[in-house]
Design an enzyme around this catalytic site. Structure first.
Site, PDB file in Angstrom:
ATOM      1  N   GLY A 329     -34.187 -29.155  13.526  1.00  0.00           N
ATOM      2  CA  GLY A 329     -32.961 -30.120  13.548  1.00  0.00           C
ATOM      3  C   GLY A 329     -31.846 -29.303  13.646  1.00  0.00           C
ATOM      4  O   GLY A 329     -31.791 -28.459  14.460  1.00  0.00           O
ATOM      5  N   GLU A 330     -30.700 -29.637  13.156  1.00  0.00           N
ATOM      6  CA  GLU A 330     -29.290 -29.121  13.412  1.00  0.00           C
ATOM      7  C   GLU A 330     -28.706 -28.925  14.708  1.00  0.00           C
ATOM      8  O   GLU A 330     -27.571 -28.811  14.828  1.00  0.00           O
ATOM      9  CB  GLU A 330     -29.584 -27.475  12.952  1.00  0.00           C
ATOM     10  CG  GLU A 330     -30.200 -27.210  11.763  1.00  0.00           C
ATOM     11  CD  GLU A 330     -30.216 -25.686  11.496  1.00  0.00           C
ATOM     12  OE1 GLU A 330     -29.801 -24.838  12.464  1.00  0.00           O
ATOM     13  OE2 GLU A 330     -30.731 -25.302  10.338  1.00  0.00           O
ATOM     14  N   GLY A 331     -29.305 -29.605  15.688  1.00  0.00           N
ATOM     15  CA  GLY A 331     -29.073 -29.568  17.039  1.00  0.00           C
ATOM     16  C   GLY A 331     -29.609 -28.478  18.048  1.00  0.00           C
ATOM     17  O   GLY A 331     -29.404 -28.152  19.109  1.00  0.00           O
TER      18      GLY A 331
END
Lengths: 364, 364
Positions: A329-331
């Site tokens: 995640g997180e981008g």
């Protein structure tokens, strides 16, 4: 049939949906024609030819501008369903990771630095109080959702506010950005993602529920049970914007809501938006029912290791650019795909044609 | 068993093979340990965790330096088998594309510009005469191979000279480069690639022969027939360096030979090397038998649309970083993978640990 009334008329959500136009087909055709005249065998850039044409359609011109610099917005929120024991990570990690993002210590920071992208962190519902900081936008709707295993995760009004927070972030960042990148942080958010995937695609909870950041068999079985019970409260496959918002409020997360708004906002500003993994995929399902045309501006950065993500992408008809078994995640996965999108744009802009380069074409 | 004599003793090829050391396992372990302490769930960077550890093993230290700037060497050559009608492209396109590379007009130039990589073009056997130019290295061994459908594509001595040309290019470029990237240009070179894949893996010609830059059914059937007849002249699955060189000379191309040398040279200089698609994959099969440890320095940039490439990668145990249905060559797929490799290195170097960032780990 009579045309439906404009959804959410008079609200930021309503005006944003109304502002989304479809891609420019003439610019896409021009891109396809140029791609066929470029000094390479026709079609030999594979998926990147589709990317280049899509970028032209988004920009309304061929060649399209490069989608740089990018801005990644990391939407952070907590989840009441954490109380069900669906993850071994303590809830305070969400706030701690926000501090890590702001200090530049997380993977998203490393990848953003590599890609020349700016990182914006948005608190849409972190449970712990956060100190004001450079690079942190305070859009906290509530301190984490309620437990979706027990009842609605949030009210319709809260869902709407979180969606509009995402729209606002897109509106704020799109003008200086060649593209927007979705990011997320929220302990237990793959549980809400799985519930959204089930609600919006009709998938079986056991098929849509993954192991998140790494859980054992008993935890996974508990997680599947939570998802299955929650999804029973939602009408399957919402088909109107109002139904989509209701399903989001019932089983979603505040960052899912904000990400759905971020996608809508990007589309309203005719800006390419790169979707990260499982959380963004679930949010994109919501955005798609709120405004189908908005997904014309989206690229799926990667296929997450998380089970439900592939189901979401298939439902949306999006082909992921990367498949690296990421589950962070997180981008991070979307940022890794950015150079592919940029390279497609650069090829369309810079590569010589057979005529201009004096290269002989193939016979027959 | 008694140890075999050093292959090709006293030649540049022999000293290069002797100079290849295995990766540093201690540095790889240190990288794995650091990856597990970084502020992310263990294993959540998927394939990039393997990449990061491999880079540390290549460099002999953790964290590894970033693999930038990269240099892509595009080895260009022609193929006598063009006479068999295995491609609709005229042979003069090889030389025309070399001019296009030197003028900066090809896709490899656009992608190299995006990645901050330098492009070096190496003539190892283009059939048409080429004018000297900045950025062009003249290492022409002969004006294209002989027709591999009729007899040996080249002599053993020519194959050796082409391999050594590749070594020389690696030796010249490695010192200023964080990584080397394989590139190739040669009309009809997927026919020789398919023959090499069959010879080195034992694959069936129909399975290993693809449609190159786009050929119709009758041309494909002709191509399969050519490959099948050529492969019959070669002992299957050469297992010694001498046998590998003999198979290369019989059915390979001059750019395949040079690319095999380039891979050896990169390994001898402990420099990561990113392999492009079908041509590089076939050349890597040769390099692997010449010196198995050399492949420890290689990353497979992408999985080409060309049929035999996947067979080569499976045989070598390499997992491609990208799968975008590319079938262009030039080094384009390997260049697109470069940001992934660089990002893995950057994460290993820059990301905070749970301790340093004050983030709580998962329980249990």
């Amino acid at each position: 049939v009579a045309s439906a009334p404009a959804p959410f008329a008079g609200t930021l959500l309503g005006t944003t949906i109304a502002a989304v136009a479809r891609r420019d087909r003439a610019a896409e055709r021009a891109a396809r024609e140029r791609l066929d005249r470029m000094t390479k065998p026709p079609g030999s850039l594979g998926v990147l030819e589709d990317v280049a044409a899509q970028l032209a359609g988004i920009a309304g011109r061929c060649p399209a501008p490069l989608p740089t610099p990018a801005t990644v917005a990391v939407f952070a929120a907590d989840h009441g369903v954490h109380a069900q024991g669906v993850t071994p990570w303590p809830q305070e990690v969400t706030g701690q990771m926000v501090a890590n993002f702001l200090a530049g210590g997380a993977v998203v920071n490393a990848f953003a630095a590599e890609m020349g992208a700016e990182v914006v962190v948005v608190d849409v519902g972190v449970a712990t109080p956060l100190d004001p900081a450079e690079g942190l936008l305070d859009r906290k709707v509530r301190r984490g959702t309620a437990d979706l295993a027990e009842g609605p995760a949030m009210t319709l009004e809260e869902a709407c506010r979180a969606v509009e927070a995402g729209i606002e972030v897109a509106t704020r960042t799109a003008p200086g950005s060649g593209s927007l990148v979705t990011g997320d942080m929220g302990i237990a958010n793959t549980t809400a993602s799985a519930a959204l995937v089930c609600a919006f695609t009709g998938a079986d909870p056991a098929a849509a529920t993954g192991r998140g950041t790494g859980i054992d068999d008993p935890t996974w079985e508990r997680k599947v049970g939570v998802v299955a019970r929650a999804v029973r409260r939602v009408p399957t496959q919402p088909s109107t914007p109002e139904e989509a918002l209701a399903a989001l409020a019932e089983v979603g997360g505040l960052e899912h809501a904000a990400l759905a708004g971020f996608v809508l906002g990007a589309a309203a500003h005719r800006t390419p938006v790169l979707l990260d993994g499982a959380i963004a995929g679930a949010a994109a399902l919501v955005a798609h029912v709120l405004c189908p045309a908005a997904l014309e501006y989206a690229f799926a950065g990667h296929l997450s290791h998380e089970a439900g993500h592939g189901l979401a992408l298939v439902h949306l008809g999006l082909r992921p650019l990367l498949g690296l078994d990421l589950r962070l995640g997180e981008g991070t996965g979307a940022l890794l795909a950015l150079p592919l999108v940029t390279s497609a744009a650069r090829a369309l802009r810079d590569v010589a044609t057979f005529d201009s380069a004096g290269v002989t074409g193939k016979s027959g």
